[in-house]
Design a protein around this motif. Structure first.
Motif, PDB file in Angstrom:
ATOM      1  N   THR A 100       0.825  -1.401  -0.079  1.00  0.00           N
ATOM      2  CA  THR A 100       0.008   0.024  -0.179  1.00  0.00           C
ATOM      3  C   THR A 100       0.718   1.003  -0.035  1.00  0.00           C
ATOM      4  O   THR A 100       1.722   1.315   0.956  1.00  0.00           O
ATOM      5  CB  THR A 100      -0.885   0.039   1.186  1.00  0.00           C
ATOM      6  OG1 THR A 100      -1.714  -1.226   1.155  1.00  0.00           O
ATOM      7  CG2 THR A 100      -1.986   1.231   0.956  1.00  0.00           C
ATOM      8  N   VAL A 101       0.799   2.144  -1.224  1.00  0.00           N
ATOM      9  CA  VAL A 101       1.501   3.361  -1.067  1.00  0.00           C
ATOM     10  C   VAL A 101       0.818   4.614  -0.750  1.00  0.00           C
ATOM     11  O   VAL A 101      -0.532   4.808  -0.845  1.00  0.00           O
ATOM     12  CB  VAL A 101       1.688   3.559  -2.601  1.00  0.00           C
ATOM     13  CG1 VAL A 101       2.514   4.737  -3.033  1.00  0.00           C
ATOM     14  CG2 VAL A 101       2.644   2.412  -3.178  1.00  0.00           C
ATOM     15  N   PHE A 102       1.598   5.487   0.178  1.00  0.00           N
ATOM     16  CA  PHE A 102       0.897   6.475   0.749  1.00  0.00           C
ATOM     17  C   PHE A 102       1.753   7.698   0.259  1.00  0.00           C
ATOM     18  O   PHE A 102       2.981   7.624   0.003  1.00  0.00           O
ATOM     19  CB  PHE A 102       0.909   6.396   2.359  1.00  0.00           C
ATOM     20  CG  PHE A 102       0.059   5.439   2.900  1.00  0.00           C
ATOM     21  CD1 PHE A 102      -1.035   6.099   3.602  1.00  0.00           C
ATOM     22  CD2 PHE A 102       0.256   4.341   2.780  1.00  0.00           C
ATOM     23  CE1 PHE A 102      -1.741   5.030   4.019  1.00  0.00           C
ATOM     24  CE2 PHE A 102      -0.572   3.147   3.595  1.00  0.00           C
ATOM     25  CZ  PHE A 102      -1.522   3.691   4.125  1.00  0.00           C
ATOM     26  N   ARG A 103       1.070   8.933   0.291  1.00  0.00           N
ATOM     27  CA  ARG A 103       1.831  10.169   0.027  1.00  0.00           C
ATOM     28  C   ARG A 103       2.473  10.704   1.313  1.00  0.00           C
ATOM     29  O   ARG A 103       1.638  10.662   2.206  1.00  0.00           O
ATOM     30  CB  ARG A 103       0.606  11.338  -0.300  1.00  0.00           C
ATOM     31  CG  ARG A 103       0.059  10.978  -1.804  1.00  0.00           C
ATOM     32  CD  ARG A 103      -0.585  12.135  -2.145  1.00  0.00           C
ATOM     33  NE  ARG A 103      -1.772  11.990  -3.210  1.00  0.00           N
ATOM     34  CZ  ARG A 103      -1.477  12.065  -4.537  1.00  0.00           C
ATOM     35  NH1 ARG A 103      -0.204  12.606  -4.832  1.00  0.00           N
ATOM     36  NH2 ARG A 103      -2.329  11.848  -5.363  1.00  0.00           N
ATOM     37  N   VAL A 104       3.630  10.691   1.394  1.00  0.00           N
ATOM     38  CA  VAL A 104       4.183  11.062   2.698  1.00  0.00           C
ATOM     39  C   VAL A 104       4.313  12.773   2.710  1.00  0.00           C
ATOM     40  O   VAL A 104       4.925  13.107   3.528  1.00  0.00           O
ATOM     41  CB  VAL A 104       5.609  10.613   2.838  1.00  0.00           C
ATOM     42  CG1 VAL A 104       5.278   8.979   2.893  1.00  0.00           C
ATOM     43  CG2 VAL A 104       6.610  10.928   1.540  1.00  0.00           C
ATOM     44  N   ALA A 105       4.128  13.432   1.620  1.00  0.00           N
ATOM     45  CA  ALA A 105       4.008  15.093   1.911  1.00  0.00           C
ATOM     46  C   ALA A 105       5.405  15.557   2.025  1.00  0.00           C
ATOM     47  O   ALA A 105       6.540  15.033   1.415  1.00  0.00           O
ATOM     48  CB  ALA A 105       2.954  15.627   2.622  1.00  0.00           C
ATOM     49  N   SER A 106       5.381  16.309   2.957  1.00  0.00           N
ATOM     50  CA  SER A 106       6.702  16.851   3.279  1.00  0.00           C
ATOM     51  C   SER A 106       7.858  16.196   3.916  1.00  0.00           C
ATOM     52  O   SER A 106       8.732  16.604   4.083  1.00  0.00           O
ATOM     53  CB  SER A 106       6.503  18.325   4.438  1.00  0.00           C
ATOM     54  OG  SER A 106       5.891  19.227   3.635  1.00  0.00           O
ATOM     55  N   THR A 107       7.663  15.000   4.287  1.00  0.00           N
ATOM     56  CA  THR A 107       8.573  13.900   4.676  1.00  0.00           C
ATOM     57  C   THR A 107       9.486  13.657   3.498  1.00  0.00           C
ATOM     58  O   THR A 107      10.682  13.401   3.604  1.00  0.00           O
ATOM     59  CB  THR A 107       8.030  12.709   5.041  1.00  0.00           C
ATOM     60  OG1 THR A 107       7.129  12.686   6.375  1.00  0.00           O
ATOM     61  CG2 THR A 107       9.028  11.456   5.580  1.00  0.00           C
ATOM     62  N   SER A 108       8.864  14.136   2.120  1.00  0.00           N
ATOM     63  CA  SER A 108       9.998  14.216   0.866  1.00  0.00           C
ATOM     64  C   SER A 108      10.964  14.872   1.229  1.00  0.00           C
ATOM     65  O   SER A 108      12.033  14.730   0.783  1.00  0.00           O
ATOM     66  CB  SER A 108       9.093  14.715  -0.104  1.00  0.00           C
ATOM     67  OG  SER A 108       7.810  13.986  -0.493  1.00  0.00           O
ATOM     68  N   LYS A 109      11.162  16.000   2.163  1.00  0.00           N
ATOM     69  CA  LYS A 109      12.197  16.904   2.326  1.00  0.00           C
ATOM     70  C   LYS A 109      13.367  16.240   2.690  1.00  0.00           C
ATOM     71  O   LYS A 109      14.533  16.638   2.467  1.00  0.00           O
ATOM     72  CB  LYS A 109      11.800  18.088   3.113  1.00  0.00           C
ATOM     73  CG  LYS A 109      10.683  18.996   2.539  1.00  0.00           C
ATOM     74  CD  LYS A 109      10.400  20.209   3.466  1.00  0.00           C
ATOM     75  CE  LYS A 109       9.339  21.275   2.665  1.00  0.00           C
ATOM     76  NZ  LYS A 109       7.997  20.535   2.339  1.00  0.00           N
ATOM     77  N   VAL A 110      13.251  15.295   3.408  1.00  0.00           N
ATOM     78  CA  VAL A 110      14.382  14.652   4.131  1.00  0.00           C
ATOM     79  C   VAL A 110      15.172  13.920   2.990  1.00  0.00           C
ATOM     80  O   VAL A 110      16.561  13.921   2.733  1.00  0.00           O
ATOM     81  CB  VAL A 110      13.771  13.393   4.933  1.00  0.00           C
ATOM     82  CG1 VAL A 110      15.057  12.386   5.468  1.00  0.00           C
ATOM     83  CG2 VAL A 110      13.284  13.862   6.444  1.00  0.00           C
ATOM     84  N   PHE A 111      14.568  13.402   1.897  1.00  0.00           N
ATOM     85  CA  PHE A 111      15.185  12.957   0.920  1.00  0.00           C
ATOM     86  C   PHE A 111      15.662  13.689  -0.122  1.00  0.00           C
ATOM     87  O   PHE A 111      16.770  13.530  -0.777  1.00  0.00           O
ATOM     88  CB  PHE A 111      14.215  11.873  -0.017  1.00  0.00           C
ATOM     89  CG  PHE A 111      13.840  10.651   0.828  1.00  0.00           C
ATOM     90  CD1 PHE A 111      14.105   9.296   0.707  1.00  0.00           C
ATOM     91  CD2 PHE A 111      12.817  10.701   1.899  1.00  0.00           C
ATOM     92  CE1 PHE A 111      14.081   8.450   1.308  1.00  0.00           C
ATOM     93  CE2 PHE A 111      12.376   9.529   2.624  1.00  0.00           C
ATOM     94  CZ  PHE A 111      13.048   8.572   2.492  1.00  0.00           C
ATOM     95  N   THR A 112      15.019  15.064  -0.260  1.00  0.00           N
ATOM     96  CA  THR A 112      15.823  16.083  -1.240  1.00  0.00           C
ATOM     97  C   THR A 112      16.993  16.460  -0.357  1.00  0.00           C
ATOM     98  O   THR A 112      17.780  16.889  -1.046  1.00  0.00           O
ATOM     99  CB  THR A 112      14.633  17.194  -1.114  1.00  0.00           C
ATOM    100  OG1 THR A 112      13.395  16.729  -1.854  1.00  0.00           O
ATOM    101  CG2 THR A 112      15.343  18.353  -2.009  1.00  0.00           C
TER     102      THR A 112
END
Length: 676
Positions: A100-112
């Protein structure tokens, strides 16, 4: 749609040499009382026990989310990867943490952030680089003699004016084409409003820009870069910054409060470094394991140097040694008192229909991840429960036990009004007596705080309030109950040539100017008697109170050419306006005072549950029946200036007269800082 609410989106961050501010340098840990040191027996120990804890917690809290995925790791071991709820109420298919895939929103910033620091490791980027080096000749509108650097992008200290997600960034129509990252950036490139490196404000634009810089330096599209250099090495096969169909079809269905399925949307730009990442709990386990192992994955791949990992887990900016703000890609937990004295870095994410939370405890090599639908503050409740269960102990204590509070006379430097850098909301601070301040956010209750250290106070719930001063000791910023930004202390108003200090509306006009709420050129006449149009009034209200909505567009047919179109649409979606007649809004017509009063009364109703005193005051003739209650409410709350008079025991609101600029200032200032 969900029941409409006023949202202040904010939907969320090498030594800093910061010219006389109180920012802390890269200290490994912020100060906590010695008794809070981690015990060797604390923390999750076994998969069986962690699963039992999660099962018990989510059985008691199932009503808070329809679909949840959660993972816990420690010392490289997977202690839990679980799914709760269903991906669809029709099929009742259970949530699967590896599918199951979820949008993680600003948690993306860790990867950026990780991508940027990979290029730093390779010597292709320096944290002290002026960002203009990567903008193809574009010159940032920056009136200060300090450039915006890569490090300031990472720490949310650019001084940029706010740029945030809008309705234009959500695409519900499959035929709509997303804009490119480059076009989106340069169409909305913000100006620098505060001296770079001196204030903290959560900055989505800064992370979009980081992704663009990764593209420029690497020569690869940002999404492709992340796939090749981050996701593939870690084995994160169900993660992407884009929304490929094979992953999008694995989203859980989001539902509104009535139980109706919400439509799936895409983002524009589709690959958005600030928040478009989608993933599974299983993939996030792989990331947490690598991060907590000095950047080395379980398959031996190294995604980042130990030095850069250490930089990401170290707080770089703190308004006070005990009140950290941000590390690279992470920030302090939203509820710092819930850390129970442990050293925690966190990253939360929020966007329509989805929320996520990531907490890492580097000292005990523990990582926790949660994502769910629908969105909400559920993640903070879960984090507090997890910490109380596995890291029990007294709530984080602030200050020094032997600190002697200052005398009231010495505390007056803290008094004044403060403007939230992100939402624009106002906090009023005043001195009570020795060592105590009163803190008041309009349309909320008063809080009393007591001094526990120099420039540090705590309220009755143990939450910290910290102040920042400049090199001359002048108070510049405050941080309280808003983990993602500071509030700026109001400066002395510059004034206007036609508004003297003894002008009957000077307190309102100069007050708004000192709070940064007026955009009028101070060197030009203010023209206080000029009338205000319906479109301008709504625009001023939306801008001054940080009101935005991501809802549907209105059906007004006459606002397409108005410069206030977006504000009018937001106000309509939030229920503040109904229009004029026959689908028209008439944005250019002067707004009548009774119309303005009704809009203000609706806003007060949404902002506050405070009882309105005697809202049945007798008005002089001249107010339409439909506006009567609204005008009475505005008068009862004193949201007006000296133009409102009393005669024969009746109040003359002058309802049918057009609203002037000076009268609008009286309304808005009184709404920002009520006469309490």
């Amino acid at each position: 749609m969900k029941k409409k609410k006023i949202r202040k989106y904010s939907i969320l961050m090498c030594t800093l040499l910061l010219l006389g501010t109180t920012f802390e340098g890269p200290v490994r840990a912020f100060e906590v009382p010695p008794a809070s040191a981690a015990s060797s027996v604390m923390g999750p120990q076994s998969a069986e026990e962690v699963e039992a804890f999660l099962d018990d917690y989510f059985s008691k809290n199932k009503i808070k989310a329809t679909a949840v995925t959660v993972a816990v790791v420690r010392n490289g071991q997977v202690l839990a990867k679980k799914g709760y709820g269903v991906t669809d109420k029709t099929t009742n298919k259970p949530v699967q943490p590896d599918q199951t895939v979820f949008r993680v929103a600003s948690t993306s910033k860790v990867f950026t952030t990780l991508a940027v620091l990979q290029l730093v490791d390779q010597g292709k980027i320096s944290l002290q680089d002026n960002i203009e080096k990567y903008l193809d000749g574009y010159k940032v509108n920056n009136p200060f003699d300090i450039p915006v650097t890569i490090e300031m992008l990472l720490t949310h200290t650019t001084g940029f004016e706010m740029r945030d997600l809008s309705k234009n960034n959500l695409l519900y129509d499959a035929d709509q084409k997303p804009v490119s990252l480059q076009d989106d950036l340069f169409e909305q490139f913000p100006s620098v409003k505060r001296k770079p490196g001196t204030s903290y404000m959560y900055d989505n634009f800064a992370f979009q820009l980081q992704g663009y810089i990764v593209q420029k330096v690497s020569g690869e599209d940002f999404g492709a870069y992340m796939e090749k250099h981050v996701f593939q090495p870690l084995g994160m096969t169900s993660s992407s910054f884009a929304q490929p169909s094979n992953l999008a079809e694995r989203f859980p269905t989001a539902y509104d409060r009535a139980g109706k399925a919400r439509p799936v949307y895409r983002l524009s730009p589709e690959v958005n470094p600030q928040g478009s990442m989608i993933t599974t709990a299983d993939d996030m386990i792989r990331f947490m394991q690598a991060f907590l192992n000095d950047g080395k994955s379980t398959n031996g791949a190294s995604i980042l140097s130990p030095t850069s990992i250490k930089a990401m887990e170290t707080y770089k900016v703190s308004i006070h040694p005990q009140v950290p703000d941000v590390a690279y890609g992470f920030e302090a937990p939203e509820t710092p008192e819930a850390t129970n004295g442990q050293y925690v870095i966190s990253k939360g994410g929020f966007m329509p229909d989805f929320s996520s939370g990531l907490w890492l405890l580097p000292d005990s090599k523990t990582g926790v991840f949660i994502s769910y639908t629908p969105h909400g503050g559920f993640r903070n409740d879960f984090f507090a429960a997890f910490m109380d269960h596995y890291y029990p102990g007294p709530k984080t204590q602030y200050g020094k036990a032997d600190f002697k509070p200052q005398a009231a006379a010495d505390l007056h430097k803290f008094s004044g009004a403060y403007t939230d850098l992100l939402s624009g909301s106002i906090t009023k601070v005043s001195v009570i007596d020795d060592g105590r301040l009163d803190v008041y956010m309009p349309w909320a209750k008063h809080e009393q705080v007591r001094q526990v250290d120099d420039k540090l106070f705590v309220d009755e719930k143990g939450r910290p309030l910290a102040f920042q001063t400049d090199s001359q000791g002048k108070v510049t910023y405050m941080k309280y109950n808003s983990p993602f930004r500071y509030s700026a202390k109001a400066s002395e108003a510059a004034g206007f040539p036609d508004v003297s200090k003894d002008h009957p509306y000077a307190q309102y006009i100069h007050g708004l100017q000192s709070l940064g709420k007026l955009t009028d050129n101070a060197s030009q006449p203010f023209q206080p008697l000029a009338t205000v149009s319906r479109g301008k009034f709504i625009h001023d209200l939306v801008q001054q109170f940080g009101l935005t909505s991501l809802g549907k567009e209105t059906t007004f047919t006459d606002i397409g050419g108005s410069e206030y179109k977006d504000s009018i649409q937001s106000a309509a979606d939030l229920g503040l306006i109904n229009g004029a007649y026959s689908g028209l809004y008439e944005p250019d017509r002067p707004i009548l005072r009774e119309e303005a009063a009704v809009i203000l009364s609706r806003l007060v109703h949404r902002l506050s549950t405070i009882q309105v005193p005697d809202a049945t005051l007798q008005l002089a003739p001249g107010t339409d029946d439909w506006a009567l209650a609204g005008v009475q409410k505005v008068v009862a709350l004193k949201l007006h200036g000296p133009e409102v008079t009393m005669a024969d025991n009746k109040i003359d609101f002058r309802s049918k007269q057009p609203l002037t600029k000076q009268e609008e200032c009286a309304m808005l200032y009184s709404l920002l800082i009520p006469n309490n």
